[in-house]
Design an enzyme around this catalytic site. Structure first.
Site, PDB file in Angstrom:
ATOM      1  N   SER A  38       4.936 -36.971   4.724  1.00 36.17           N
ATOM      2  CA  SER A  38       5.684 -38.008   5.440  1.00 36.17           C
ATOM      3  C   SER A  38       4.925 -38.568   6.641  1.00 36.17           C
ATOM      4  O   SER A  38       5.199 -39.676   7.082  1.00 36.17           O
ATOM      5  CB  SER A  38       7.023 -37.441   5.911  1.00 36.17           C
ATOM      6  N   ASP A 304      11.751 -37.519  15.711  1.00 37.25           N
ATOM      7  CA  ASP A 304      12.734 -36.486  15.404  1.00 37.25           C
ATOM      8  C   ASP A 304      12.065 -35.145  15.660  1.00 37.25           C
ATOM      9  O   ASP A 304      11.125 -35.072  16.456  1.00 37.25           O
ATOM     10  CB  ASP A 304      13.257 -36.632  13.968  1.00 37.25           C
ATOM     11  N   HIS A 307       8.388 -35.602  13.393  1.00 38.17           N
ATOM     12  CA  HIS A 307       7.617 -36.816  13.121  1.00 38.17           C
ATOM     13  C   HIS A 307       7.324 -37.609  14.392  1.00 38.17           C
ATOM     14  O   HIS A 307       8.183 -37.717  15.264  1.00 38.17           O
ATOM     15  CB  HIS A 307       8.367 -37.722  12.131  1.00 38.17           C
TER      16      HIS A 307
END
Length: 639
Positions: A38, A304, A307
């Site tokens: 991600s 978050d 990330h």
């Protein structure tokens, strides 16, 4: 990496690269191919709104309800001028439903190191990550990168590789042995690409998971930090054995430097940057988090619990770009020295032209003193930066006439050259100490000259500058070098002896070698690099026309025009390593000499007395990428 809020139905849209491409630079890479999790995902998954995709960073726009920000891989690719479609997701069900072509970003949120390898060698699955509603559901599947490309990797592409975080977060790394195995698996991906033909592979080192809000301050922090370090040790050890240009990104050190000095990067001071974030309620910063008193993701590293925000993504992209761009600037150091050599040779030729047909008497000396300045302008290439340089010089010397046909001499010069290069005007300074011995011949219509030059190079200040988010990074160093050159010309004067005018076609041959010693930038920061020795040879043949006209018995004008062909025109390569990552070095493309160049000189000389003369000249040399201009003034005295 992943978050439970994976499919929150927030408004968003696909990335438009129109603006990002406006900032694209020239690049030696044919494209950019991304693999990872991600942290590099360009938008594989639906966002919740029709036609929109999700990226793992904060949203932008009013009330942070607009587009997702760009991830580091996309920011870097746009900066390199990669084709817009290539930066899109490879396995997006949204793009497939819209009939849009797949891109070259194979990174998928939730991927572990084994999934990253599968996306390269077998199958790429856009599957909902574990821990989310519908976890494991495959939304789209397609052949992996190598099967989809006949088993071959583009040797001119830049490969961008990240991974490892999900091995930890999904409970696959709980012991030192498992951390070592995970690091080796990520290196297996680089190995698979290399074996298929890839040459340039940029690899993330895993961030310290103990410094993420998900783990920081918990009992697992110490173990997570230790296992992250073991992962990276295993990764680096295996990468060092791969026969490719492996470019490591020391992300954990970069982030530690950022946490240690947040104000430098425009981040919040007096805040817990390792334990708070922007959007996740479990770690939202009370001041700058979403719902805080003054929401601003650019003040925080984390969007978050794992990330980066757009500020963190930009910082990482700039860091990666600074390493790729370093050889584009550093390969100009030998060219600075070549420019100084050419200025010295031009000074000798200007003196010879001013003396043409009017040598001192046999057995006499002629002393010369001259000073001047030069300007050097480099246009950017695919693998070199633009640069703008200025310098000044002083030369002293003399000649002795042996007989009617021969004259010999020596000259010495001190040159100071500065160069500003690259997007941030990196500052490079060179002191050169030149010495030449020369001989000249003239008999009837024939003439010839030859010179042998040696020089000591002192790069006393090398300051490389680059963007780091809203800040500017810089690294400093110094080094030495040397050069030597041999130059010769032969021509035929078509004018009658004693004529007021002279016109001579000629041929020329030049050889030179410049050596710049390797050096290390003076720190062990994440951005500090070591550069190996550089060598730049030049072999040129030329043809030209030289002329002069005696305006009055005391004054003459002179000039020369020539065309030269360069035979040593291979792209220069620079060998680099990170000071903070021993054991891995990589060689990247730099400046490419052009095959053909033209030069022009114009001058005037005036005799104040029979023994004393003044001279002034202008010189310009140009090829497709370099323009060098110089002016000089001098005085000569016979004795």
């Amino acid at each position: 990496m992943l978050r439970p809020s994976f499919f929150a139905p927030l408004a968003g849209c696909l990335l438009s690269l129109a603006c990002a491409q406006a900032f694209a630079a020239s690049s030696p890479y044919s494209t950019m191919v991304v693999f990872g999790d991600s942290l590099a995902d360009a938008g594989q998954f639906p966002d919740g709104n029709a036609g929109a995709t999700l990226r793992f960073t904060n949203r932008t726009g009013p009330n942070f309800q607009g587009d997702y920000g760009l991830v580091s891989s996309t920011l870097l690719g746009a900066r390199l001028g990669v084709a817009p479609n290539d930066l899109n997701a490879s396995t997006s069900p949204v793009r497939a439903a819209q009939g849009l072509p797949d891109g070259n970003n194979w990174a998928v949120g939730g991927y572990r190191t084994d999934n990253v390898l599968d996306a390269i060698t077998s199958v790429s699955n856009a599957a909902i990550p574990p821990g989310n509603a519908g976890g494991g559901t495959v939304l789209r599947s397609r052949q992996g990168y190598l099967p989809a490309n006949g088993g071959r990797a583009d040797p001119n592409a830049l490969y961008f590789l990240s991974g490892g975080g999900n091995d930890f977060l999904q409970g696959r790394v709980l012991s030192p042995g498992q951390a070592v195995a995970a690091g080796a698996r990520l290196a297996d991906s680089a190995q698979a690409l290399q074996q298929a033909g890839a040459r340039y592979i940029m690899v993330w080192m895993l961030p310290d998971l103990g410094l993420t809000p998900a783990i920081n301050g918990t009992p697992a922090q110490g173990a997570s930090t230790a296992l992250s370090n073991m992962f990276n040790q295993s990764l680096v050890q295996r990468l060092s054995q791969i026969d490719a240009e492996i470019i490591p990104l020391n992300i954990p050190l970069l982030l530690k430097e950022t946490f240690a000095d947040p104000a430098r990067f425009g981040l919040a001071t007096g805040q817990n940057l390792t334990g708070t974030c922007f959007t996740d309620p479990s770690c939202a910063n009370p001041t700058y988090g979403l719902g805080g008193t003054t929401p601003d993701p650019t003040k925080l590293i984390y969007n978050d619990s794992v990330h980066p925000t757009i500020a963190g993504q930009q910082l990482i992209a700039d860091y990666a770009y600074s390493m790729l761009a370093a050889p584009w600037e550093l390969s100009l150091l030998p060219e600075m020295a070549q420019g100084t050599l050419r200025a010295h040779q031009d000074e000798l030729r200007n003196q010879w032209q001013a003396d043409n047909g009017y040598w001192q008497a046999v057995g006499q000396w002629r002393a010369i003193v001259a000073g001047g300045g030069q300007h050097l302008d480099f246009d950017d290439q695919n693998s070199s930066a633009s640069g703008d340089g200025n310098g000044y010089n002083v030369n002293v010397g003399g000649s002795y006439r042996l007989n009617d046909s021969w004259r010999v001499g020596i000259a010495a010069g001190l040159y100071r050259q500065t160069l500003e290069a690259g997007a941030r005007d990196s500052d490079y300074k060179l002191n050169s100490y030149m010495g030449s011995a020369f001989a000249q011949y003239q008999q009837n219509h024939w003439w010839a000259d030859a010179s042998l030059t040696g020089g000591k190079l002192d790069f006393d200040s090398l300051k490389r500058k680059f963007a780091l988010g809203v800040s500017e990074g810089s690294e400093k160093g110094d080094t030495d070098g040397w050069l030597w050159a041999l130059s010769g010309r032969a021509g035929y004067d078509i004018a009658a002896p004693g004529s007021d005018w002279h016109l001579s076609p000629f041929v020329s041959a030049d050889y030179s070698r410049v050596e710049v010693d390797g050096y290390s930038e003076k720190d062990n920061r994440s951005t500090a690099l070591t550069f190996a020795d550089q060598q730049r040879d030049s072999r040129r043949l030329g043809v030209g026309l030289q002329g002069s006209y005696r305006v009055t018995p005391q004054t003459q004008v002179f000039g020369e025009v020539a065309h030269e062909h360069e035979f040593e025109n291979d792209t220069q390569k620079v060998k680099i390593s990170l000071n903070s990552v021993p054991g891995i070095d990589f060689k990247l493309d730099g400046y490419t000499p052009r095959s053909n160049s033209d030069r022009l000189s114009l001058g005037v000389s005036h005799k104040l007395t029979k023994e004393l003369a003044l001279r002034a000249a202008y010189n310009v040399r140009k090829d497709d990428n370099v323009t060098q201009q110089g002016v000089s003034a001098g005085v000569s005295l016979d004795f």
